[in-house]
Write a protein that holds these residues in place. Structure first.
Motif, PDB file in Angstrom:
ATOM      1  N   SER A 169       0.849  -1.193   0.000  1.00  0.00           N
ATOM      2  CA  SER A 169       0.000   0.000   0.000  1.00  0.00           C
ATOM      3  C   SER A 169       0.879   1.235   0.000  1.00  0.00           C
ATOM      4  O   SER A 169       1.924   1.269   0.657  1.00  0.00           O
TER       5      SER A 169
ATOM      6  N   THR B  49      -3.487  11.064  -9.013  1.00  0.00           N
ATOM      7  CA  THR B  49      -4.685  10.547  -8.366  1.00  0.00           C
ATOM      8  C   THR B  49      -4.811   9.052  -8.670  1.00  0.00           C
ATOM      9  O   THR B  49      -4.093   8.497  -9.506  1.00  0.00           O
ATOM     10  N   ILE B  50      -5.768   8.417  -8.006  1.00  0.00           N
ATOM     11  CA  ILE B  50      -5.990   6.989  -8.252  1.00  0.00           C
ATOM     12  C   ILE B  50      -6.465   6.744  -9.678  1.00  0.00           C
ATOM     13  O   ILE B  50      -6.332   5.635 -10.202  1.00  0.00           O
ATOM     14  N   ASP B  51      -7.015   7.773 -10.331  1.00  0.00           N
ATOM     15  CA  ASP B  51      -7.477   7.624 -11.711  1.00  0.00           C
ATOM     16  C   ASP B  51      -6.384   7.897 -12.738  1.00  0.00           C
ATOM     17  O   ASP B  51      -6.471   7.417 -13.876  1.00  0.00           O
TER      18      ASP B  51
ATOM     19  N   SER C  74      -1.087   2.166 -13.968  1.00  0.00           N
ATOM     20  CA  SER C  74      -0.900   0.840 -13.382  1.00  0.00           C
ATOM     21  C   SER C  74       0.096  -0.009 -14.154  1.00  0.00           C
ATOM     22  O   SER C  74       0.845  -0.790 -13.563  1.00  0.00           O
TER      23      SER C  74
ATOM     24  N   LEU D 160      -5.364  -5.165  -7.974  1.00  0.00           N
ATOM     25  CA  LEU D 160      -5.715  -3.960  -7.226  1.00  0.00           C
ATOM     26  C   LEU D 160      -6.710  -4.354  -6.143  1.00  0.00           C
ATOM     27  O   LEU D 160      -7.813  -4.817  -6.431  1.00  0.00           O
TER      28      LEU D 160
ATOM     29  N   ASP E  95      -7.483  -2.283  -3.190  1.00  0.00           N
ATOM     30  CA  ASP E  95      -8.248  -1.221  -2.540  1.00  0.00           C
ATOM     31  C   ASP E  95      -7.814   0.144  -3.054  1.00  0.00           C
ATOM     32  O   ASP E  95      -6.640   0.344  -3.398  1.00  0.00           O
ATOM     33  N   LYS E  96      -8.783   1.063  -3.120  1.00  0.00           N
ATOM     34  CA  LYS E  96      -8.519   2.473  -3.403  1.00  0.00           C
ATOM     35  C   LYS E  96      -9.027   3.276  -2.212  1.00  0.00           C
ATOM     36  O   LYS E  96     -10.067   2.953  -1.639  1.00  0.00           O
TER      37      LYS E  96
ATOM     38  N   HIS F 118      -4.457  10.417  -1.979  1.00  0.00           N
ATOM     39  CA  HIS F 118      -4.945   9.202  -2.626  1.00  0.00           C
ATOM     40  C   HIS F 118      -4.009   8.038  -2.328  1.00  0.00           C
ATOM     41  O   HIS F 118      -2.775   8.189  -2.331  1.00  0.00           O
ATOM     42  N   SER F 119      -4.609   6.884  -2.089  1.00  0.00           N
ATOM     43  CA  SER F 119      -3.821   5.702  -1.757  1.00  0.00           C
ATOM     44  C   SER F 119      -4.312   4.499  -2.560  1.00  0.00           C
ATOM     45  O   SER F 119      -5.500   4.381  -2.874  1.00  0.00           O
ATOM     46  N   LEU F 120      -3.379   3.600  -2.895  1.00  0.00           N
ATOM     47  CA  LEU F 120      -3.696   2.350  -3.583  1.00  0.00           C
ATOM     48  C   LEU F 120      -3.094   1.186  -2.811  1.00  0.00           C
ATOM     49  O   LEU F 120      -2.044   1.319  -2.181  1.00  0.00           O
ATOM     50  N   CYS F 121      -3.778   0.049  -2.877  1.00  0.00           N
ATOM     51  CA  CYS F 121      -3.264  -1.171  -2.268  1.00  0.00           C
ATOM     52  C   CYS F 121      -3.335  -2.291  -3.306  1.00  0.00           C
ATOM     53  O   CYS F 121      -4.396  -2.533  -3.891  1.00  0.00           O
TER      54      CYS F 121
END
Length: 441
Positions: free
Chosen positions: A355, A363-365, A369, A389, A391-392, A401-404
């Motif tokens: 994470s 941003t997550i968008d 990736s 992916l 979690d957002k 913004h965070s990604l997991c």
């Protein structure tokens, strides 16, 4: 010429060569197959991807991809002959390094088409890339005077990571073209082209694809006859591969380089499986390649997809395995033998999550990736089975913004220890911090 002038000219020449070579040496380059390419802001090909070049799995006799290749070539050799000789020629060792003109422009792919994006392709620089499809060679072979040919080789696309996706896979593409007298041998009154089309000056005709049944330059009779031939030949192919009782259906499709276009699906293991795309070649491609007196069809298929279905291979990475337990299952077999892959052994997965907070300007968008997937694969290599992916998250106060992501590790030939997985996972964490300026959570 005075002696002083000669000295000045010689000195100028030496300085010019020195400055040029110094500038060239100072520019970053990418080395592929002993050739140095100037890199630029388009360059995204990685050392890991370059390492796959030259493996040519489709030409290795004990590999299932080679078996499928041989079965398809054999079908075309038997189905199309002239005076006892095969009508089709085969090209299976073409260089995977192509120009953007070959890969896109020659095939009428618009400049804003998503398939040109850096997130989809492996660019060497803005003008060169690793081919994204075998169709990239279509125009050059047409220009050389060929009418009927198969193109087979490795292609490269940036994609997600799971059991059915790999950044390198293998395609087989076919082109078959016919002149008027070949298409209508018993009907000299029929023609390939509409009366309004000037075969001597084809570039003066604006070809359109607004009619879903045909291109505006072609007669309906020519298009329908080519469509019938194409579909009959492809139905025959899947019946040779999967059996006469295989259920199939045609689905209307869109490709920039063919019109009309279709996809062929087969009913396999209680699901409809797409096996190939096809269509009538856009006349502009034929006109740009040479004499404009033919109509052609083309299709392309992925060898991995067919091999995995035919031989019940569960993981695309197995195609690259050097393990004798895998390869011996395909050795010394008849081409049409029924083979069902049997796992040598099942090694356990190791799954670690990662994470991170994104930089303020990402941003997550907008996070790419595929850049992340490439980096993970570069470090973890072929023990990376899947990246998902998980979690957002957007922090309600800081708006960060965070990604997991969950990374699944599994070796195809031995059991991984959690300790060695943890080390690789830590290397991935360090690499993404450096590459993407993220903060590990």
């Amino acid at each position: 010429m005075t002696k002083l002038f000669k000295i000045r000219r010689l000195l100028s020449s030496v300085l010019h060569k020195y400055n040029y070579s110094t500038a060239a040496k100072s520019m970053p380059t990418v080395k592929i197959n002993s050739t140095e390419f100037i890199s630029d802001d388009y360059t995204n090909v990685t050392p890991k991807i370059i390492s796959y070049l030259g493996r040519n799995l489709h030409l290795q006799n004990d590999n299932p991809l080679s078996i499928v290749r041989q079965r398809i070539v054999q079908y075309f050799y038997k189905s199309f002959t002239h005076r006892g000789k095969p009508t089709f020629s085969v090209y299976d060792n073409l260089s995977p390094i192509v120009s953007t003109k070959q890969n896109f422009d020659d095939l009428l792919i618009p400049v804003d088409h998503p398939s040109r994006a850096k997130s989809d392709c492996y660019y060497i620089n803005k003008d060169m890339l690793l081919r994204a499809h075998m169709t990239a060679h279509q125009s050059e072979l047409l220009r050389s005077g060929l009418n009927n040919f198969l193109m087979i080789g490795d292609v490269y696309r940036r994609d997600e990571i799971d059991s059915t996706h790999f950044p390198v896979f293998h395609q087989l593409d076919v082109v078959r073209s016919q002149r008027k007298e070949q298409l209508f041998p018993n009907h000299p009154d029929l023609d390939i082209f509409e009366p309004t089309f000037d075969k001597e000056r084809p570039h003066l005709f604006t070809n359109t694809i607004t009619d879903p049944t045909k291109q505006s330059c072609h007669t309906l009779e020519a298009t329908k006859l080519m469509e019938a031939q194409l579909k009959n030949h492809l139905i025959g192919l899947v019946q040779v591969l999967f059996g006469d009782d295989i259920k199939y259906r045609w689905v209307d499709a869109y490709f920039p380089f063919t019109h009309p276009s279709w996809e062929l699906e087969i009913y396999y293991e209680n699901n409809w499986l797409e096996v190939l795309g096809c269509g009538i070649v856009r006349n502009e491609i034929l006109a740009n390649a040479g004499p404009n007196n033919t109509i052609a069809y083309a299709f392309g298929l992925g060898l991995e997809r067919l091999a995995m279905a035919l031989y019940k291979i569960p993981d695309i990475r197995l195609m690259w395995s050097q393990d004798s337990g895998f390869l011996t299952q395909f050795q010394n077999k008849e081409l049409n033998a029924k083979i069902t892959y049997k796992p040598v052994s099942v090694y356990p997965q190791c799954t670690n999550d990662i994470s991170f907070w994104l930089p303020e300007n990402i941003t997550i968008d907008t996070f790419m990736s595929n850049d992340f997937y490439d980096l993970v694969r570069d470090i973890g290599g072929d023990i990376i089975e899947q990246v998902k992916l998980k979690d957002k998250f957007i922090h309600p106060k800081t708006k960060k913004h965070s990604l997991c992501f969950s990374i699944v590790y599994r070796h195809l030939e031995r059991t991984l220890t959690q300790a060695e997985v943890n080390k690789i996972h830590k290397d991935i964490e360090n690499a993404i911090v450096s590459a993407f300026n993220v903060v590990i959570r």
